[in-house]
Design a protein around this motif. Structure first.
Motif, PDB file in Angstrom:
ATOM      1  N   MET A   1       0.656  -1.349  -0.143  1.00 31.22           N
ATOM      2  CA  MET A   1      -0.081  -0.089  -0.068  1.00 31.22           C
ATOM      3  C   MET A   1       0.950   1.416   0.030  1.00 31.22           C
ATOM      4  O   MET A   1       0.442   2.174  -0.897  1.00 31.22           O
ATOM      5  N   ARG A   2       2.026   1.430   1.006  1.00 27.06           N
ATOM      6  CA  ARG A   2       3.021   2.166   0.759  1.00 27.06           C
ATOM      7  C   ARG A   2       3.345   2.664  -0.400  1.00 27.06           C
ATOM      8  O   ARG A   2       3.663   3.764  -1.180  1.00 27.06           O
ATOM      9  N   GLN A   3       4.110   1.611  -1.037  1.00 29.68           N
ATOM     10  CA  GLN A   3       4.729   1.730  -2.159  1.00 29.68           C
ATOM     11  C   GLN A   3       3.806   2.189  -3.470  1.00 29.68           C
ATOM     12  O   GLN A   3       4.159   3.014  -4.159  1.00 29.68           O
ATOM     13  N   LYS A   4       2.499   1.780  -3.378  1.00 27.35           N
ATOM     14  CA  LYS A   4       1.588   2.210  -4.295  1.00 27.35           C
ATOM     15  C   LYS A   4       1.264   3.845  -4.311  1.00 27.35           C
ATOM     16  O   LYS A   4       1.212   4.530  -5.190  1.00 27.35           O
ATOM     17  N   LEU A   5       1.228   4.213  -2.943  1.00 26.42           N
ATOM     18  CA  LEU A   5       1.113   5.649  -2.600  1.00 26.42           C
ATOM     19  C   LEU A   5       2.348   6.473  -3.032  1.00 26.42           C
ATOM     20  O   LEU A   5       2.083   7.574  -3.385  1.00 26.42           O
ATOM     21  N   PHE A   6       3.277   5.929  -2.941  1.00 30.00           N
ATOM     22  CA  PHE A   6       4.841   6.440  -3.176  1.00 30.00           C
ATOM     23  C   PHE A   6       4.964   6.771  -4.708  1.00 30.00           C
ATOM     24  O   PHE A   6       5.061   7.637  -5.219  1.00 30.00           O
ATOM     25  N   TYR A   7       4.450   5.516  -5.368  1.00 26.07           N
ATOM     26  CA  TYR A   7       4.511   5.795  -6.770  1.00 26.07           C
ATOM     27  C   TYR A   7       3.530   6.532  -7.484  1.00 26.07           C
ATOM     28  O   TYR A   7       3.795   7.310  -8.429  1.00 26.07           O
ATOM     29  N   SER A   8       2.489   6.537  -6.845  1.00 26.63           N
ATOM     30  CA  SER A   8       1.122   7.473  -7.280  1.00 26.63           C
ATOM     31  C   SER A   8       1.766   8.834  -6.871  1.00 26.63           C
ATOM     32  O   SER A   8       1.502   9.778  -7.915  1.00 26.63           O
ATOM     33  N   GLY A   9       2.302   9.081  -5.964  1.00 27.76           N
ATOM     34  CA  GLY A   9       2.675  10.595  -5.726  1.00 27.76           C
ATOM     35  C   GLY A   9       3.880  10.857  -6.552  1.00 27.76           C
ATOM     36  O   GLY A   9       3.788  12.129  -7.170  1.00 27.76           O
ATOM     37  N   ILE A  10       4.691  10.158  -6.870  1.00 28.22           N
ATOM     38  CA  ILE A  10       5.829  10.487  -7.951  1.00 28.22           C
ATOM     39  C   ILE A  10       5.052  10.906  -9.350  1.00 28.22           C
ATOM     40  O   ILE A  10       5.304  12.146  -9.946  1.00 28.22           O
ATOM     41  N   ALA A  11       4.198   9.890  -9.920  1.00 26.49           N
ATOM     42  CA  ALA A  11       3.546  10.239 -11.111  1.00 26.49           C
ATOM     43  C   ALA A  11       2.576  11.636 -11.060  1.00 26.49           C
ATOM     44  O   ALA A  11       2.789  12.231 -11.852  1.00 26.49           O
ATOM     45  N   LEU A  12       1.811  11.880  -9.860  1.00 20.12           N
ATOM     46  CA  LEU A  12       1.100  12.662  -9.803  1.00 20.12           C
ATOM     47  C   LEU A  12       1.635  14.282  -9.761  1.00 20.12           C
ATOM     48  O   LEU A  12       1.545  15.214 -10.453  1.00 20.12           O
ATOM     49  N   PHE A  13       2.925  14.420  -8.918  1.00 19.80           N
ATOM     50  CA  PHE A  13       3.489  15.621  -8.804  1.00 19.80           C
ATOM     51  C   PHE A  13       4.467  15.930  -9.785  1.00 19.80           C
ATOM     52  O   PHE A  13       4.654  17.077 -10.219  1.00 19.80           O
ATOM     53  N   THR A  14       4.845  14.856 -10.561  1.00 18.73           N
ATOM     54  CA  THR A  14       5.656  15.056 -11.656  1.00 18.73           C
ATOM     55  C   THR A  14       4.822  15.725 -12.946  1.00 18.73           C
ATOM     56  O   THR A  14       5.144  16.731 -13.553  1.00 18.73           O
ATOM     57  N   ALA A  15       3.644  14.919 -13.132  1.00 21.16           N
ATOM     58  CA  ALA A  15       2.630  15.549 -14.008  1.00 21.16           C
ATOM     59  C   ALA A  15       2.385  16.981 -13.604  1.00 21.16           C
ATOM     60  O   ALA A  15       2.023  17.893 -14.534  1.00 21.16           O
ATOM     61  N   ALA A  16       1.892  17.232 -12.339  1.00 22.43           N
ATOM     62  CA  ALA A  16       1.638  18.531 -11.993  1.00 22.43           C
ATOM     63  C   ALA A  16       2.757  19.584 -12.201  1.00 22.43           C
ATOM     64  O   ALA A  16       2.144  20.618 -12.361  1.00 22.43           O
ATOM     65  N   SER A  17       3.949  19.066 -11.880  1.00 25.62           N
ATOM     66  CA  SER A  17       5.049  20.185 -12.210  1.00 25.62           C
ATOM     67  C   SER A  17       5.064  20.432 -13.462  1.00 25.62           C
ATOM     68  O   SER A  17       5.366  21.636 -14.026  1.00 25.62           O
ATOM     69  N   ALA A  18       4.801  19.539 -14.619  1.00 28.78           N
ATOM     70  CA  ALA A  18       4.927  19.806 -15.825  1.00 28.78           C
ATOM     71  C   ALA A  18       4.005  20.715 -16.294  1.00 28.78           C
ATOM     72  O   ALA A  18       4.031  21.774 -17.015  1.00 28.78           O
ATOM     73  N   LEU A  19       2.653  20.411 -15.913  1.00 28.60           N
ATOM     74  CA  LEU A  19       1.514  21.377 -16.295  1.00 28.60           C
ATOM     75  C   LEU A  19       1.539  22.716 -15.621  1.00 28.60           C
ATOM     76  O   LEU A  19       1.526  23.716 -16.495  1.00 28.60           O
ATOM     77  N   ALA A  20       2.146  22.888 -14.388  1.00 29.52           N
ATOM     78  CA  ALA A  20       2.328  24.171 -13.955  1.00 29.52           C
ATOM     79  C   ALA A  20       3.454  24.840 -14.632  1.00 29.52           C
ATOM     80  O   ALA A  20       3.559  26.183 -14.948  1.00 29.52           O
ATOM     81  N   HIS A  21       4.535  24.314 -15.132  1.00 32.43           N
ATOM     82  CA  HIS A  21       5.615  24.682 -15.763  1.00 32.43           C
ATOM     83  C   HIS A  21       5.303  25.318 -17.296  1.00 32.43           C
ATOM     84  O   HIS A  21       5.570  26.318 -17.559  1.00 32.43           O
ATOM     85  N   TYR A  22       4.349  24.558 -18.096  1.00 32.01           N
ATOM     86  CA  TYR A  22       4.068  24.694 -19.197  1.00 32.01           C
ATOM     87  C   TYR A  22       2.753  25.425 -19.457  1.00 32.01           C
ATOM     88  O   TYR A  22       2.674  26.288 -20.513  1.00 32.01           O
TER      89      TYR A  22
ATOM     90  N   ILE B   1       8.148  19.457  -4.495  1.00 28.43           N
ATOM     91  CA  ILE B   1       7.700  18.440  -4.010  1.00 28.43           C
ATOM     92  C   ILE B   1       8.021  16.947  -5.192  1.00 28.43           C
ATOM     93  O   ILE B   1       8.464  15.925  -4.546  1.00 28.43           O
ATOM     94  N   ALA B   2       7.996  17.280  -6.294  1.00 29.44           N
ATOM     95  CA  ALA B   2       8.233  16.153  -7.399  1.00 29.44           C
ATOM     96  C   ALA B   2       9.912  15.782  -7.197  1.00 29.44           C
ATOM     97  O   ALA B   2      10.076  14.771  -7.200  1.00 29.44           O
ATOM     98  N   ILE B   3      10.534  16.998  -7.125  1.00 27.99           N
ATOM     99  CA  ILE B   3      12.263  16.491  -6.926  1.00 27.99           C
ATOM    100  C   ILE B   3      12.364  15.663  -5.530  1.00 27.99           C
ATOM    101  O   ILE B   3      13.408  14.894  -5.545  1.00 27.99           O
ATOM    102  N   VAL B   4      11.703  16.082  -4.662  1.00 32.00           N
ATOM    103  CA  VAL B   4      11.847  15.191  -3.286  1.00 32.00           C
ATOM    104  C   VAL B   4      11.401  13.971  -3.290  1.00 32.00           C
ATOM    105  O   VAL B   4      12.223  12.814  -2.894  1.00 32.00           O
ATOM    106  N   LEU B   5      10.390  13.584  -4.069  1.00 29.44           N
ATOM    107  CA  LEU B   5      10.003  12.151  -4.248  1.00 29.44           C
ATOM    108  C   LEU B   5      10.719  11.492  -5.319  1.00 29.44           C
ATOM    109  O   LEU B   5      10.982  10.364  -5.256  1.00 29.44           O
ATOM    110  N   LEU B   6      11.055  12.084  -6.250  1.00 30.06           N
ATOM    111  CA  LEU B   6      12.258  11.566  -7.454  1.00 30.06           C
ATOM    112  C   LEU B   6      13.467  11.162  -6.576  1.00 30.06           C
ATOM    113  O   LEU B   6      13.895  10.322  -6.871  1.00 30.06           O
ATOM    114  N   ALA B   7      14.061  12.185  -5.756  1.00 28.23           N
ATOM    115  CA  ALA B   7      15.404  11.946  -4.935  1.00 28.23           C
ATOM    116  C   ALA B   7      15.113  10.805  -4.057  1.00 28.23           C
ATOM    117  O   ALA B   7      16.102   9.801  -4.120  1.00 28.23           O
ATOM    118  N   ALA B   8      14.072  10.571  -3.442  1.00 28.32           N
ATOM    119  CA  ALA B   8      13.760   9.256  -2.783  1.00 28.32           C
ATOM    120  C   ALA B   8      13.881   8.094  -3.665  1.00 28.32           C
ATOM    121  O   ALA B   8      14.495   7.033  -3.411  1.00 28.32           O
TER     122      ALA B   8
END
Length: 349
Positions: free
Chosen positions: A1-22, A36-43
């Motif tokens: 469950m934790r892993q699913k939340l972790f990977y979902s968080g990476i996908a969500l905030f990476t996509a959100a950061s891309a949308l915010a940037h463009y 937030i995306a960098i923190v999750l990706l660094a993990a």
């Protein structure tokens, strides 16, 4: 469950950061989502590195952990260099050094000390780490001391010479610690520790490469928004570089070091915190000086008096606390308090 939340968080905030940037004109929104995306990706990068280290062996694995643990910071700094934000680059270097020596080590010692009365690690290694930190402090002080006596071309040349010598010293330190004196510098609390194998060799390397690429991409987005954010919030480049960017880049290392201390592996926590500071000051910072050459303007090695004083203070108290090879929770409090004092001082500059 934790892993699913972790990977979902990476996908969500990476996509959100891309949308915010463009598609968004809000620099603050871009900065928050990308951070937030960098923190999750660094993990994720840290986890991939641990899996690769399982196949590479203990000594090489330790080096990979230190190297890729600083990957996010290095990539962010390279984009800052590309944009010519040298003051923010040097501030982020300062923040990484004092953040590891004071905040990461302090929280680790505090958390471990609350659970275990006294924690011990290799004092011989701590002594050598202290000596290496003193080398870094000396190398940073010299260009600032001679600044008034040298013109800009000579300062640039001196910076390149010092950067080259520091890289050589770091490579020789790796040879000393990983080859010729590895038995004396090993920590009994981290030896023969079993590591659960989660990914195959191929998956581990692919995730490592993919996470590094995503960190590079999101780091570029972060740099594009950081200037506007600092202006809109009234924060100085010194504070943003030394504390905001440094904390974002160090987030994965913070949690890893604290968790190791809670498992009574304080030697590993010290290695993460102090080893990362050594790599930043003796390898990453000098490398950035040479990287700046490729962008047409050499970044000098002259740090401000505020930055020099902060690094010297952090190195001094971290050395005095860790040199005896034992820690307790109150020493962790001292380190964190010094970090907060420096943070307040940088905020009001």
């Amino acid at each position: 469950m934790r892993q699913k939340l972790f990977y979902s968080g990476i996908a969500l905030f990476t996509a959100a950061s891309a949308l915010a940037h463009y598609f968004s004109h809000s620099a603050v929104l871009q900065f928050i989502t990308t951070s937030i995306a960098i923190v999750l990706l660094a993990a994720l990068l840290g986890r991939a590195t641990e899996n690769v280290a399982h196949y590479a062996g203990e000594r090489v694995g330790g080096f990979l952990n230190a190297t890729f643990g600083n990957a996010a910071e290095l990539i962010i700094a390279i984009f800052l260099v590309k944009e010519g934000l040298f003051d923010m680059v040097k501030a982020s270097i300062t923040g990484s050094i004092i953040g590891n020596l004071l905040l990461v080590l302090g929280l680790s010692v505090l958390a471990g000390g609350l659970k275990f009365k006294t924690q011990r690690f290799n004092a011989y290694l701590a002594g050598h780490n202290s000596s290496m930190m003193m080398l870094a402090v000396i190398a940073l002080f010299i260009p600032a001391v001679f600044l008034s006596a040298l013109d800009h071309p000579r300062i640039s040349t001196l910076s390149l010479i010092i950067a080259g010598l520091l890289i050589i010293a770091y490579v020789l330190w790796l040879l000393f610690s990983l080859v010729t004196h590895k038995a004396e510098l090993s920590d009994p609390t981290t030896e023969h520790e079993s590591q659960e194998k989660v990914w195959s060799r191929t998956v581990a390397f692919l995730v490592l490469i993919g996470a590094t690429a995503l960190v590079a991409l999101t780091s570029e987005w972060l740099v594009h928004s950081v200037e506007q954010v600092s202006r809109s919030l009234g924060w100085s480049e010194l504070f943003v570089g030394a504390f905001v960017i440094a904390i974002v880049g160090n987030a994965a290392e913070h949690s890893a070091a604290v968790f190791m201390a809670l498992r009574n592996k304080i030697g590993a926590s010290v290695e993460i915190a102090v080893g990362s500071s050594l790599q930043i000051s003796l390898f990453v910072a000098p490398t950035l000086v040479f990287v700046s050459l490729f962008f047409g303007k050499t970044m000098d090695f002259v740090f401000t008096p505020f930055e020099l004083a902060s690094i010297a203070v952090a190195a001094f108290i971290a050395s005095s606390i860790s040199r005896d090879g034992s820690t307790n929770w109150f020493e962790g409090v001292l380190l964190v308090v010094v970090y907060l004092i420096l943070g307040a001082a940088f905020f009001f500059i």
